[in-house]
Design a protein around this motif. Sequence first.
Motif, PDB file in Angstrom:
ATOM      1  N   VAL A  43      22.623  50.392  22.640  1.00 24.99           N
ATOM      2  CA  VAL A  43      22.199  49.433  23.661  1.00 24.99           C
ATOM      3  C   VAL A  43      20.678  49.500  23.789  1.00 24.99           C
ATOM      4  N   ALA A  44      20.030  48.349  23.621  1.00 25.40           N
ATOM      5  CA  ALA A  44      18.561  48.340  23.672  1.00 25.40           C
ATOM      6  C   ALA A  44      18.045  48.312  25.100  1.00 25.40           C
ATOM      7  N   ASN A  45      18.762  47.636  25.970  1.00 25.11           N
ATOM      8  CA  ASN A  45      18.330  47.581  27.371  1.00 25.11           C
ATOM      9  C   ASN A  45      19.542  47.358  28.247  1.00 25.11           C
ATOM     10  N   ARG A  46      19.607  48.115  29.328  1.00 25.08           N
ATOM     11  CA  ARG A  46      20.744  48.021  30.240  1.00 25.08           C
ATOM     12  C   ARG A  46      20.228  47.857  31.654  1.00 25.08           C
ATOM     13  N   ARG A  47      20.621  46.796  32.296  1.00 23.94           N
ATOM     14  CA  ARG A  47      20.269  46.567  33.707  1.00 23.94           C
ATOM     15  C   ARG A  47      21.548  46.621  34.520  1.00 23.94           C
ATOM     16  N   ALA A  48      21.461  47.138  35.737  1.00 18.76           N
ATOM     17  CA  ALA A  48      22.641  47.196  36.596  1.00 18.76           C
ATOM     18  C   ALA A  48      22.510  46.186  37.724  1.00 18.76           C
TER      19      ALA A  48
END
Lengths: 346, 346, 323, 513
Positions: free
Chosen positions: C189-194
């Motif tokens: 995963v390159a970028n994970r936002r919640a």
Amino acid sequence: MTTTQTAAPPANEKPAETRSWWRDDASEPLRRNLALFAVLILLIIIGIATRPDLYSDSTWVRNNIFTILELASVIGVVTVGMTFVIIGGGIDLSVGAIVALAGVWSTTLATQSYGAGGMIFCALAVGIGVGVVNGILIAYGRLVAFIATLAILVAARGLAAQISGKQTQVSTNTFINDIAANDLLGIPLLVYILAAVVAAGWVLLNRTTFGRRTVAVGGNVEAARLAGINVKRHTLLLYALSGLCCGIAAIMLTSQATSAQAAMANLYELDAIAAAIIGGTLLSGGRGTIIGSLLGVIVFATITNLFAINNLSTEVQNMVKGGIIVAAVLVQQFRYKSLSQLFNRA
Amino acid sequence: MTTTQTAAPPANEKPAETRSWWRDDASEPLRRNLALFAVLILLIIIGIATRPDLYSDSTWVRNNIFTILELASVIGVVTVGMTFVIIGGGIDLSVGAIVALAGVWSTTLATQSYGAGGMIFCALAVGIGVGVVNGILIAYGRLVAFIATLAILVAARGLAAQISGKQTQVSTNTFINDIAANDLLGIPLLVYILAAVVAAGWVLLNRTTFGRRTVAVGGNVEAARLAGINVKRHTLLLYALSGLCCGIAAIMLTSQATSAQAAMANLYELDAIAAAIIGGTLLSGGRGTIIGSLLGVIVFATITNLFAINNLSTEVQNMVKGGIIVAAVLVQQFRYKSLSQLFNRA
Amino acid sequence: TSNDSGDDDNNAQVNTGNNNANAAPGKQVTIGFSAPAADHGWIAAITNNAKAQADTYSDVEFKTVEAGADAAAQRAALQTLISQKPDVIVLLPHDGKELNAFGLSAMQAGIPVVNLDRAFPDAKAYRLQIKGDNYGMGVSAAAYIVAQMKAKGVSAPVIGEIAGMDELELTQERSKGFADTLAQAGFRVANRRAARFTADTGQQEAASLLQALPKLDALWNHDDDQGIGVLAAISQANRSEFVMVGGAGSKAAIEAIQADNSVLKATVTYSPSMASSAISLARLIAQGRGMSDLVELQVPKEITLASETITKENAGNYLKLGF
Amino acid sequence: MTSPEVNDAAVVLKLEDVVKTFPGVRALDGVQLEVRAGEVHCLLGQNGAGKSTLIKVLSGVHRPDEGRIEWLGGEFKPANPQSAMKAGIATIYQELDLVDDLSVAENAFLGHEPRRFGFVRRGYMSRHTRKILTRLGHGEIPPGRMVRSLPAAGKQVVSMARALSHDAKLIIMDEPSAVLAHDEVGNLFRIIRDLTSNGIAVIYISHRLEEIREIGDRVTVLKDGRTTAANLPARTTPTRDLVSRMTGRTIEYVFPEQSTQDRGEELLRVDGLGRTGEFADISLTVHSGEIVGIAGLVGSGRSELLETIFGARRPESGTVTVAGKALRPGSVGAAVRAGLGMAPEERKSQALLLGEPIYRNVTLATFTGYARGGFTNAGKEIAEASRIADALELRPRDVRKPVRTLSGGNQQKVVVGRWLLGDTKLLLLDEPTRGVDVGARAELYQVIRDLAARGVGVLLVSSEVPEVLGLADRVLVMREGRVVREAPAGELDEDTVLDLVMAGSLQAEEVTL
Ligand SMILES: Nc1ncnc2c1ncn2[C@@H]1O[C@H](COP(=O)(O)OP(=O)(O)OP(=O)(O)O)[C@@H](O)[C@H]1O
Ligand SMILES: Nc1ncnc2c1ncn2[C@@H]1O[C@H](COP(=O)(O)OP(=O)(O)OP(=O)(O)O)[C@@H](O)[C@H]1O
Ligand SMILES: [Mg+2]
Ligand SMILES: [Mg+2]
């Protein structure tokens, strides 16, 4: 040279004073508390009217009282600390976050390995520690309390999430878990803790130099400073006290949930502030009572209970709750005015 | 002490008095804003240092600026209203709930059937309406603003949940949905709306009797009353204004999300208050600037953006965010002191 | 998700069970039910389904208590439920670990507890556990993405993730399943936002994520409710170079997949229909009956629903199950 | 009852039997008042006599319970301040009623801003304000300046400008001179004469009899909310008469005998104390049993000096030594422990907890001393505070009442009384008699003298030169942050001191000429 002997015999001042002693402002908190009692009784009457089936069962009533008090116990302890901070002219938005951080820290596997003593020590230490950070930022860093504790709120929840890996950490310590589960003489242990904290808070506020300084610092910080009170140190102590209460609350909440997680005690800051203000604490500082705050907490818990036994949906609950909060404060004010008019005529 | 003659004061000023008639802190708001600019530039430098790959692409930088401004736009509009309320000596905890209620109400099937005009009208009317209720409770019911708006927060979210049946209501109106999707001259429409609201807020605060009286009511309510200002009516209007801003924000947020639901705009109250205070608004009232609040909002949005482009996890994000808030305020204070010393020497 | 307020008349998530032996009325039973009060479509569907399913039985009296904002409030609400002496309790806890103690005490008091979705750590705390597969959701989403990338011949894809409320354990499980499965294919995963399960936070986090990843190959969004906002952000940014997978299986998402006019190509289910099943099974437990298709005379102790992948091909079958 | 020297102008304002009660207090208990056009009508009365309450009734802040008010021949019942202003009554209140974060012009026109479509006409307002300020002799104050940055005297000018910005036929001034220095008072009188010559009536309240003699036409005396004498000629009524009407007893406005005892050992030594922009290179000593007075203009840095000695401000240079030991700079706690006490200049904002009972205010600096193990001893505190209340003739005597309900002079007694408890060796008094009536003033003087006789050192700041000269053993004259003269009180007279004090301003004026 002055000759003062001729006039002003104290004799004719006396009657005026006896007539009005109860009316002077010192008794206002008492009257406000009476109003909250009235609200409480009203809520109970509504409960009886809507669920006579339940209220006719005396065991149920007894259990229900304890259910309400247990519900009030954790937030009650937090509110005692909050009341001190607000009377002292501050505000602490980080209480919920401190409870969560203290709860999470004391339920890590490492901490749990030290047993109940270690867990309690850890919770209290974390609570006081974060409180001291708040205090330093506000007293010595001269940050606005609102901003400083908001920043600590965000940071402490972040740290709690980091420590727990966002997992719910189960407490395997039976001593801790039993606090919420057990009774003494038929009364839940949590209620004893609440009572002890409230009593200690009352004595601290009304009978000690610490309490007097709190009122002075919150009432007029310049006057307090020029009277030789170390305002900065006192402010620091106030936030540490609030942190301590959060540490105690963390243990209680962990015991109730037999676990802790980073999102626990969510928005307790708003509940605690609201309870304190409903209880008559002046948001601008300098005035407030522990008993009032306790009553405020109990009123909120009773409202929740009333909704539950009538099985109101959450959305209706919330609408009605807003109305009740407004009504409760209005009743306080109404009572204050009308009663003083009543007494004036008597 | 400098010799007064060198300063060459205007002929009608007595030199001895120029020194003693005023202390020069009138420019403090400006200096505070400069400090916020410094924080902003620092954040951008950190961004460049950590992601040189992205920042080397000028199209990306341009887009990023608009991303930040769009992110700031909704909360920015809310913050303008909040700034007025705080300057006027109050606080509005219900802004997030009003945004949600206005958004939900204007996206019911019934309202949507009236088209974009009907939806916008509905959102603004709901916003102003709830604001007026706040104002009536506070100005005429004499409730503490904190409690009154907290009660309305709870009630309005409850009503929003009731209306929506807790569903996410999709907006099918293309006009509304296009607001967030479209540009004008390469600049997103939302940014224009933000700019318009900020400009209107600035004019209202600085150039109209309403704005000047807001400062008076918040700065010294007794003086305002003695000067013949209708403090109650003015207070009512302040909350109505905040409600109006929430109504505008509701349309913007609905457009962004192409939908509305009862839980939207969660905790916007804290974000808006924090931005206003970071921007130099005095929580106790009587002092604040619209530009400062705007900068506060943009600083927060830039922080969020910085986290996103560096893929920081939520918990680290929160810990760092707390630190940055504290640091930003400390920088402001540091700057204030050191600069005034600098000016004194010059 | 839909704008109609969930009328039960034609709710596909209710088992009307005309051709089922267990549908015949049995002993009169009282089922107590409690779910948290999140302003969220999925939770709303859970409550609606439970109620609708209970309404189909003439021998069931259904009592709900809505739990307030947190575990403490839910515990207090459950106390009042207990005092109304239900035969069985169906419970979707705020957090299984936080309400484990309640489950234990209710079971000890002789009231069977059906745990819905969020598991109690202690096996003695429930009679039946019926839940979705959060880890499996992540696995399914990742599997779909891996297949798509392989088909397109992308060897090092840029993958984004919009998670739900990060402080919930279920979010962690979903992300873990996703990351683990991607790792098997050598992806990450390159970028994970919640986000926070709401459309407005979905939009904001997606806007940030798209800005951080100027080029994207695949995106998994945990929740179709917040997905409305995620899709809005994608179209506002004029992006379409990637495939997106949803989560939970809302009606709107399934329709979009079927229409195939957006980046949303699939969604992995986490169906609130489990509430309907929980009520049916709770009734059987209270009446001492078993499941008619099983040989056993009693309802089993654990049921975990599989997370299925809905794509354009099978969307038609699932449309009626969308919430 | 009208004296021959007052002209026969029309009566504009007439009050008959006006009554106003607050919970527990009958603040006005049958007031008669008659004001004529173009006169300066003075109101006299002890602290708490009801003067401020009376003018608040007139200006629409309070509504009277009983009685009748006639204004310009008709019955007058102002519902709020605005309607009183519209009717032509403008008021300068005792407590400054300005908004710190508004400009001078905005404050002057607050509530009736010149506007067009809701927009403030800034240019017009600014020009108009400048005109008024010039008329007030303060054309140098820029209308755009924030009021926050003005000193007290400047704020008073702005308050006056606000009153003049209305087209008033009656201007009420509640102790306007209390915060003004000598030359400013002269300026004020010039303005008042200007007003009255235009037929405007002025109600003037002050505790300074000499001012009333100078500016007043007629005097009405209040005592305990009742008119005890009306329309006395201001210039000719003997002081003895006025005072006896005010107090119901005869006292004389004199200072206690200078003590004859020798001064004791050195208590306080200040060496080269300085703070940029406030004061510089101050050296002084105070001995046990000695009263040292500091005279000077408002704004000469005396308050800052006292606060710095007391540790409330940190000195940038110099040292403070108490009884031979260097005092830790910037610590009030250390100063209090060393035996210093201070009654600050602004009692409400700097000294009092208004909502708290009197006794807690009296014991604010000493309650720790009565405590045991951190627990307070309320009984002891009340007893001690009552003792102080008796000694200072506090009214009311009940020390459990909140300080808020006391009149200004009695509040000041509470502040001074605070330092009579405990072992204060050196008392710093900043304007101890500001806003204090004649009777209470004499009592305070006696208290200060008695303290000195007991060996306490006193450092006294006052803007009233006779007070400094009459009370102090030794006098320092300050100008622009520096001591320009030090001498025994006997060697100075009022004229000399005023000359010294104002020399700076005079020279400055020469420069601009
Ligand atoms: N920033 C500043 N620049 C120039 N002068 C300053 C500044 N800050 C304070 N001062 C000076 O400090 C003094 C403060 O005035 P203040 O009225 O308190 O003095 P004071 O002698 O105590 O008068 P009072 O008799 O009214 O108490 C003035 O001399 C003022 O000019
Ligand atoms: N708002 C109020 N509530 C209660 N009592 C009040 C209030 N305002 C004034 N009083 C009381 O009314 C009486 C008259 O007070 P007032 O302020 O009019 O006196 P004054 O003559 O102006 O005194 P001073 O010379 O000290 O200013 C006092 O006993 C005072 O305590
Ligand atoms: Mg007065
Ligand atoms: Mg001074």
